[in-house]
Enzyme design. Sequence first.
Site, PDB file in Angstrom:
ATOM      1  N   ASP A  30       0.833  -1.198   0.000  1.00 31.51           N
ATOM      2  CA  ASP A  30       0.000   0.000   0.000  1.00 31.51           C
ATOM      3  C   ASP A  30       0.870   1.251   0.000  1.00 31.51           C
ATOM      4  OD1 ASP A  30       0.759  -0.702   2.682  1.00 31.51           O
ATOM      5  OD2 ASP A  30      -0.746   0.678   3.470  1.00 31.51           O
ATOM      6  N   GLU A  59       0.049  -0.940   5.960  1.00 29.37           N
ATOM      7  CA  GLU A  59       1.113  -0.304   6.740  1.00 29.37           C
ATOM      8  C   GLU A  59       0.952   1.207   6.790  1.00 29.37           C
ATOM      9  OE1 GLU A  59       5.022   1.340   7.910  1.00 29.37           O
ATOM     10  OE2 GLU A  59       3.834   1.740   6.120  1.00 29.37           O
TER      11      GLU A  59
END
Length: 376
Positions: free
Chosen positions: A69, A134
């Site tokens: 991400d 994250e």
Amino acid sequence: MPSPSVELARELVRTPSVTPDDNGCQDILAKYLSDFDFACEHLPFADVSNLWAVHGSEVPLLVFVGHTDVVPTGPLDQWTHPPFSGTIERGMLHGRGAADMKGSVACFAVACGNFLRRHPRYRGSIALLITSDEEGKAVWGTRAVLDELISRKIDIDYCLVGEPTSVRDCGDTIKIGRRGTLNGTLTVKGRQGHIAYPHLASNPIHSLAPVLNDLVQAEWDSGNEDFPPTSFQISNIFGGTGASNVIPGDVEVRFNFRYSPETDDRELKSRVESIVGGHGVDFDLAWIDPGLPYHTRNTGFVDKVARAVSATTGTSPAISTTGGTSDGRFIATVCDSVVELGPLNATIHQIDECVSTRDLDLLTGIYEQVLEQVFL
């Protein structure tokens, strides 16, 4: 022709994956790793995608930890190249996530493949734990996968997190810990009134001023040889009605601690409450769950990673604990050998994020050397 690491990183950058949407990045990785007999398992939790890819079944187990991400792009018209184009120009791969941290993730995969080609009978196990959570809430990513691994009685012996740690040259800095983070909101209450009649009101901003002075001047700890002293910083103050003739009824202060392992969140909360309460003000305090600090004191793995850097670059890396939080804090709860090592961090989260293609190849070589230091 781009190298395998650069080509894989480019493919990942070209796949938009703004947190927590993985958008197929982990499928790309699983396809690459399956060619080297990794057992790839997708572990979705809530709206988060996670990949657990394992090769081997013996001990020790070395886990590479990363995320697919990325943070939002910001204004598209400010980018020199479209953020998900994966443009390569003058030796730089451009795009959101190129440095943080699709580049590292690509280098993980290629390094593992290169190592397995040369050493198919190594003794141990290699795994990749890749999440899409994250940069976001960090609830259903690495932390959730760890809970699953614990339930399966899977022990991690060594962990390398691919966070962009390098400052000037690839591999010049490795991190053996991170400070904890704790956010708080302090609301001091007063009584709203006309500014010309202060005796009929109570100005919370005036009451707040000595409180803030004491908080700013406080010494929270002295740090240690690897960590600086704990830092208290005010990020936002909200107060007033917008009118120049009104004493506000309350004022809100948002603040953050970046704290060393020499203290903990409970002690910080208690001291803040004591300082504020000592001023006799009417207040509320709200806390956001902390990001815990971690500190790798097992120097054996640190030394192996440092030797891998030296063998590849010819220089010795600096040891650091600076920067923000990372998923290393979760791994450190089950593994005492956590090290972070990745590309330059100069452009992370910025417009025109980019990474050197040469550095991606260099980083792949470093990761290969880490595997050799651990298993050979």
